[in-house]
Design an enzyme around this catalytic site. Sequence first.
Site, PDB file in Angstrom:
ATOM      1  N   ARG A 162      43.739  37.782  42.048  1.00  0.00           N
ATOM      2  CA  ARG A 162      42.530  36.955  41.984  1.00  0.00           C
ATOM      3  C   ARG A 162      42.665  35.855  40.927  1.00  0.00           C
ATOM      4  NH1 ARG A 162      37.143  37.196  43.625  1.00  0.00           N
ATOM      5  NH2 ARG A 162      35.565  36.475  42.139  1.00  0.00           N
TER       6      ARG A 162
ATOM      7  N   HIS B  83      40.851  31.722  44.224  1.00  0.00           N
ATOM      8  CA  HIS B  83      41.238  33.114  43.974  1.00  0.00           C
ATOM      9  C   HIS B  83      42.531  33.359  44.755  1.00  0.00           C
ATOM     10  CE1 HIS B  83      36.724  33.670  43.246  1.00  0.00           C
ATOM     11  NE2 HIS B  83      37.336  33.661  42.074  1.00  0.00           N
TER      12      HIS B  83
ATOM     13  N   GLU C 204      32.736  30.860  52.587  1.00  0.00           N
ATOM     14  CA  GLU C 204      33.041  32.267  52.304  1.00  0.00           C
ATOM     15  C   GLU C 204      33.150  33.006  53.630  1.00  0.00           C
ATOM     16  OE1 GLU C 204      34.056  34.898  49.617  1.00  0.00           O
ATOM     17  OE2 GLU C 204      32.648  33.494  48.697  1.00  0.00           O
TER      18      GLU C 204
ATOM     19  N   TYR D 120      34.045  42.409  42.935  1.00  0.00           N
ATOM     20  CA  TYR D 120      32.863  42.440  42.076  1.00  0.00           C
ATOM     21  C   TYR D 120      32.660  43.768  41.356  1.00  0.00           C
ATOM     22  CZ  TYR D 120      31.379  37.936  43.995  1.00  0.00           C
ATOM     23  OH  TYR D 120      31.297  36.609  44.357  1.00  0.00           O
TER      24      TYR D 120
END
Length: 319
Positions: free
Chosen positions: A64, A22, A179, A289
């Site tokens: 992204r 991303h 992450e 998201y």
Amino acid sequence: MTSSSVVDKPAVRRVAIFGGTHGNELSGVFLVKHWQENGAEIQRTGMEVKPFLTNPRAVKKCTRYIDCDLNRVFDPDNLGRTVVEDIPYEVRRAQEINHIFGPKGSDDAYDLIFDLHNTTSNMGGTLILENSRDDFTIQMFHYIKNALAPERCPVLLIEHPSLKYATTRSVAKHPVGVEVGPQPQGVVRADALDKMRKIVKHGLDFVQLFNEGKEFPPCTIEVFKIMEKVDYPRNKNDEVVAIIHPKLQDQDWQPLNNGDPLFLTLDGEVIAYTGDCTVYPTFINEAAYYEKKQAFVKTVKMNLTAKHIRASVLDQSTS
């Protein structure tokens, strides 16, 4: 075979480190570019370690993705699509990555890929596991967690019968997601970058020890297994009408019980969680998201145990 028997595994010789899957998640972008210029800190005896910028067009635009999410298109349909002029850029790029590091599911695929991501959620340094039966990766995560202690390093298990991710790293025999957050999109924070760097260092150290013949006895780790994605409340026009409640914001990995507040409308109405068991939300209020209609994911805690492993004798490093 008894539980105490040693399982011989092939040595891990080819490793890739992906950044920029991303393009606006900058810790991995900065690290991969640095290691492409000076990769001394990621090199290990007996291994090839390749830093690789996965979505260079998105990185250049600090977005992204260009056409679609690169981290969702490594499925057979997209990897097998005919390349025509109007094929999405990320699908074409996925095919290129699969050619270089795969083919996915084959003996020729890279042994291990670390895929470096940032999140706007308060997840800390999180490891993402795709296969609950991958003894090698579970052992690596156990090693990394111990090396980072007392700092917390949660493990998110994304194995699910219906939630299919088709991640960029899934090209490898052992895919590892890293992450780290919270970090805003298009921003790099020194603390997040340092946390990511340490995770990669300890992971590579583990691989070298494994290749050199060190045995790793059975181990157990706690994981958070993904159960369900939860959307924001919406109106008939499909618009979000409530936001993450202040008591849930930044509470990734913390227990959520029946009656606890989830959302808050602009009129002040509190929408509470209704469930018959404790869950552990994560990816809470992740900026990327909103388009995926996901306010957070519900997870449950469970333990995974890996078998006693060592590298096959013929594969062990002789240096």
